[in-house]
Write a protein that holds these residues in place. Structure first.
Motif, PDB file in Angstrom:
ATOM      1  N   TYR A  41       0.860  -1.190   0.000  1.00  0.00           N
ATOM      2  CA  TYR A  41       0.000   0.000   0.000  1.00  0.00           C
ATOM      3  C   TYR A  41       0.900   1.244   0.000  1.00  0.00           C
ATOM      4  O   TYR A  41       1.792   1.361   0.846  1.00  0.00           O
ATOM      5  CB  TYR A  41      -0.907  -0.018   1.229  1.00  0.00           C
ATOM      6  N   PRO A  42       0.712   2.177  -0.941  1.00  0.00           N
ATOM      7  CA  PRO A  42       1.634   3.322  -1.081  1.00  0.00           C
ATOM      8  C   PRO A  42       1.388   4.416  -0.034  1.00  0.00           C
ATOM      9  O   PRO A  42       1.070   5.559  -0.365  1.00  0.00           O
ATOM     10  CB  PRO A  42       1.357   3.816  -2.504  1.00  0.00           C
ATOM     11  N   SER A  43       1.550   4.088   1.226  1.00  0.00           N
ATOM     12  CA  SER A  43       1.224   5.024   2.302  1.00  0.00           C
ATOM     13  C   SER A  43       2.154   6.224   2.344  1.00  0.00           C
ATOM     14  O   SER A  43       1.718   7.326   2.674  1.00  0.00           O
ATOM     15  CB  SER A  43       1.243   4.298   3.640  1.00  0.00           C
ATOM     16  N   SER A  44       3.406   6.057   2.019  1.00  0.00           N
ATOM     17  CA  SER A  44       4.353   7.180   2.057  1.00  0.00           C
ATOM     18  C   SER A  44       4.219   8.077   0.835  1.00  0.00           C
ATOM     19  O   SER A  44       4.454   9.276   0.917  1.00  0.00           O
ATOM     20  CB  SER A  44       5.796   6.661   2.126  1.00  0.00           C
ATOM     21  N   LYS A  45       3.850   7.499  -0.299  1.00  0.00           N
ATOM     22  CA  LYS A  45       3.816   8.239  -1.563  1.00  0.00           C
ATOM     23  C   LYS A  45       2.480   8.904  -1.851  1.00  0.00           C
ATOM     24  O   LYS A  45       2.349   9.601  -2.837  1.00  0.00           O
ATOM     25  CB  LYS A  45       4.152   7.305  -2.730  1.00  0.00           C
ATOM     26  N   THR A  46       1.481   8.680  -1.015  1.00  0.00           N
ATOM     27  CA  THR A  46       0.154   9.253  -1.233  1.00  0.00           C
ATOM     28  C   THR A  46      -0.040  10.448  -0.316  1.00  0.00           C
ATOM     29  O   THR A  46       0.207  10.361   0.887  1.00  0.00           O
ATOM     30  CB  THR A  46      -0.932   8.202  -0.946  1.00  0.00           C
ATOM     31  N   CYS A  47      -0.499  11.558  -0.869  1.00  0.00           N
ATOM     32  CA  CYS A  47      -0.765  12.753  -0.073  1.00  0.00           C
ATOM     33  C   CYS A  47      -1.982  12.483   0.811  1.00  0.00           C
ATOM     34  O   CYS A  47      -3.050  12.138   0.312  1.00  0.00           O
ATOM     35  CB  CYS A  47      -1.018  13.955  -0.977  1.00  0.00           C
ATOM     36  N   SER A  48      -1.820  12.662   2.110  1.00  0.00           N
ATOM     37  CA  SER A  48      -2.931  12.419   3.036  1.00  0.00           C
ATOM     38  C   SER A  48      -3.967  13.540   2.991  1.00  0.00           C
ATOM     39  O   SER A  48      -5.072  13.373   3.487  1.00  0.00           O
ATOM     40  CB  SER A  48      -2.408  12.253   4.461  1.00  0.00           C
ATOM     41  N   ALA A  49      -3.637  14.655   2.353  1.00  0.00           N
ATOM     42  CA  ALA A  49      -4.579  15.777   2.257  1.00  0.00           C
ATOM     43  C   ALA A  49      -5.469  15.682   1.026  1.00  0.00           C
ATOM     44  O   ALA A  49      -6.680  15.860   1.111  1.00  0.00           O
ATOM     45  CB  ALA A  49      -3.815  17.105   2.258  1.00  0.00           C
ATOM     46  N   CYS A  50      -4.871  15.386  -0.138  1.00  0.00           N
ATOM     47  CA  CYS A  50      -5.666  15.396  -1.370  1.00  0.00           C
ATOM     48  C   CYS A  50      -5.693  14.060  -2.106  1.00  0.00           C
ATOM     49  O   CYS A  50      -6.450  13.888  -3.049  1.00  0.00           O
ATOM     50  CB  CYS A  50      -5.162  16.491  -2.309  1.00  0.00           C
ATOM     51  N   GLY A  51      -4.847  13.098  -1.716  1.00  0.00           N
ATOM     52  CA  GLY A  51      -4.850  11.787  -2.354  1.00  0.00           C
ATOM     53  C   GLY A  51      -3.927  11.663  -3.549  1.00  0.00           C
ATOM     54  O   GLY A  51      -3.885  10.609  -4.176  1.00  0.00           O
ATOM     55  N   HIS A  52      -3.157  12.694  -3.869  1.00  0.00           N
ATOM     56  CA  HIS A  52      -2.234  12.629  -5.005  1.00  0.00           C
ATOM     57  C   HIS A  52      -1.182  11.553  -4.740  1.00  0.00           C
ATOM     58  O   HIS A  52      -0.650  11.445  -3.641  1.00  0.00           O
ATOM     59  CB  HIS A  52      -1.552  13.985  -5.216  1.00  0.00           C
ATOM     60  N   LEU A  53      -0.877  10.755  -5.763  1.00  0.00           N
ATOM     61  CA  LEU A  53       0.101   9.684  -5.649  1.00  0.00           C
ATOM     62  C   LEU A  53       1.358  10.055  -6.418  1.00  0.00           C
ATOM     63  O   LEU A  53       1.299  10.321  -7.627  1.00  0.00           O
ATOM     64  CB  LEU A  53      -0.472   8.370  -6.190  1.00  0.00           C
ATOM     65  N   LEU A  54       2.493  10.073  -5.723  1.00  0.00           N
ATOM     66  CA  LEU A  54       3.771  10.338  -6.384  1.00  0.00           C
ATOM     67  C   LEU A  54       4.197   9.099  -7.157  1.00  0.00           C
ATOM     68  O   LEU A  54       3.975   7.971  -6.710  1.00  0.00           O
ATOM     69  CB  LEU A  54       4.850  10.670  -5.358  1.00  0.00           C
ATOM     70  N   ALA A  55       4.839   9.319  -8.302  1.00  0.00           N
ATOM     71  CA  ALA A  55       5.330   8.192  -9.084  1.00  0.00           C
ATOM     72  C   ALA A  55       6.489   7.515  -8.361  1.00  0.00           C
ATOM     73  O   ALA A  55       6.578   6.287  -8.323  1.00  0.00           O
ATOM     74  CB  ALA A  55       5.764   8.668 -10.469  1.00  0.00           C
ATOM     75  N   GLU A  56       7.372   8.310  -7.781  1.00  0.00           N
ATOM     76  CA  GLU A  56       8.530   7.769  -7.074  1.00  0.00           C
ATOM     77  C   GLU A  56       8.794   8.587  -5.825  1.00  0.00           C
ATOM     78  O   GLU A  56       8.547   9.788  -5.796  1.00  0.00           O
ATOM     79  CB  GLU A  56       9.778   7.809  -7.957  1.00  0.00           C
ATOM     80  N   LEU A  57       9.331   7.926  -4.809  1.00  0.00           N
ATOM     81  CA  LEU A  57       9.756   8.593  -3.583  1.00  0.00           C
ATOM     82  C   LEU A  57      10.871   7.741  -2.998  1.00  0.00           C
ATOM     83  O   LEU A  57      10.636   6.626  -2.538  1.00  0.00           O
ATOM     84  CB  LEU A  57       8.597   8.718  -2.589  1.00  0.00           C
ATOM     85  N   SER A  58      12.091   8.272  -3.045  1.00  0.00           N
ATOM     86  CA  SER A  58      13.228   7.505  -2.553  1.00  0.00           C
ATOM     87  C   SER A  58      13.176   7.396  -1.036  1.00  0.00           C
ATOM     88  O   SER A  58      12.581   8.231  -0.356  1.00  0.00           O
ATOM     89  CB  SER A  58      14.545   8.155  -2.996  1.00  0.00           C
ATOM     90  N   LEU A  59      13.813   6.376  -0.503  1.00  0.00           N
ATOM     91  CA  LEU A  59      13.828   6.152   0.934  1.00  0.00           C
ATOM     92  C   LEU A  59      14.557   7.282   1.663  1.00  0.00           C
ATOM     93  O   LEU A  59      14.246   7.591   2.808  1.00  0.00           O
ATOM     94  CB  LEU A  59      14.488   4.811   1.247  1.00  0.00           C
ATOM     95  N   SER A  60      15.485   7.927   0.997  1.00  0.00           N
ATOM     96  CA  SER A  60      16.246   9.013   1.630  1.00  0.00           C
ATOM     97  C   SER A  60      15.438  10.307   1.723  1.00  0.00           C
ATOM     98  O   SER A  60      15.792  11.201   2.484  1.00  0.00           O
ATOM     99  CB  SER A  60      17.545   9.267   0.856  1.00  0.00           C
ATOM    100  N   THR A  61      14.348  10.424   0.984  1.00  0.00           N
ATOM    101  CA  THR A  61      13.499  11.617   1.035  1.00  0.00           C
ATOM    102  C   THR A  61      12.611  11.535   2.265  1.00  0.00           C
ATOM    103  O   THR A  61      11.702  10.730   2.333  1.00  0.00           O
ATOM    104  CB  THR A  61      12.634  11.731  -0.245  1.00  0.00           C
ATOM    105  N   ARG A  62      12.887  12.372   3.247  1.00  0.00           N
ATOM    106  CA  ARG A  62      12.153  12.332   4.506  1.00  0.00           C
ATOM    107  C   ARG A  62      10.991  13.321   4.542  1.00  0.00           C
ATOM    108  O   ARG A  62      10.059  13.165   5.310  1.00  0.00           O
ATOM    109  CB  ARG A  62      13.098  12.599   5.687  1.00  0.00           C
ATOM    110  N   HIS A  63      11.043  14.371   3.724  1.00  0.00           N
ATOM    111  CA  HIS A  63       9.973  15.370   3.626  1.00  0.00           C
ATOM    112  C   HIS A  63       9.718  15.643   2.152  1.00  0.00           C
ATOM    113  O   HIS A  63      10.649  15.648   1.347  1.00  0.00           O
ATOM    114  CB  HIS A  63      10.378  16.680   4.311  1.00  0.00           C
ATOM    115  N   TRP A  64       8.453  15.864   1.790  1.00  0.00           N
ATOM    116  CA  TRP A  64       8.128  16.184   0.405  1.00  0.00           C
ATOM    117  C   TRP A  64       6.898  17.071   0.361  1.00  0.00           C
ATOM    118  O   TRP A  64       6.088  17.081   1.270  1.00  0.00           O
ATOM    119  CB  TRP A  64       7.947  14.928  -0.442  1.00  0.00           C
ATOM    120  N   THR A  65       6.800  17.840  -0.714  1.00  0.00           N
ATOM    121  CA  THR A  65       5.663  18.734  -0.919  1.00  0.00           C
ATOM    122  C   THR A  65       4.795  18.159  -2.021  1.00  0.00           C
ATOM    123  O   THR A  65       5.279  17.817  -3.106  1.00  0.00           O
ATOM    124  CB  THR A  65       6.134  20.149  -1.309  1.00  0.00           C
TER     125      THR A  65
END
Length: 142
Positions: free
Chosen positions: A60-84
């Motif tokens: 389940y893409p819990s880290s890559k999905t925006c909890s506010a609007c539901g947008h799904l990022l195509a990629e999110l590296s493990l080293s990325t701790r914060h994202w907009t």
């Protein structure tokens, strides 16, 4: 024990701890923290005390999905701790955002009795209504 006594529903993510220990940078930290034990303990304690434990799948893409609007990022590296979020511009901490998404998915499962899987679109959908169809009087036409 406190989690089980204080909450009727507990939602956790099903992590592959054995696979995570293979990472040479994280193996000692993961092994020393007892993640496998933490996964097993709420399971039997929740059953013993009549609580519900919901386990969300590891894919389940819990880290890559925006909890506010539901947008799904195509990629999110493990080293990325914060994202907009590019959709709503909300700043997310990776772990807090994942926790919000895991809770929302677990509550959807609890409310609807369904399974939460990602559909491949930019929005994550919760299970559909589980209401039965109305019964019609008489015999059906063939």
């Amino acid at each position: 024990t406190r989690l089980v006594f204080d909450h009727d529903v507990i939602v956790i993510e099903d992590l592959a701890v054995k696979n995570m220990v293979r990472n040479r940078n994280l193996d000692k930290a993961i092994s020393g923290s007892g993640w496998g034990t933490f996964r097993r303990m709420p399971e039997y304690k929740a059953a013993k005390h009549g609580r519900h434990l919901i386990v969300i799948g590891r894919w389940y893409p819990s880290s890559k999905t925006c909890s506010a609007c539901g947008h799904l990022l195509a990629e999110l590296s493990l080293s990325t701790r914060h994202w907009t979020c590019p959709g709503c511009r909300t700043l997310h901490g990776r772990d807090v955002n994942a926790a919000k998404n895991i809770l929302a998915a677990g509550l959807a499962v609890s409310a609807c009795g369904g399974d939460v899987r990602h559909s491949g679109s930019a929005r994550v959908r919760s299970p559909g209504k589980q209401e039965p169809r109305p019964v019609k009087v008489g015999l059906p036409r063939l």
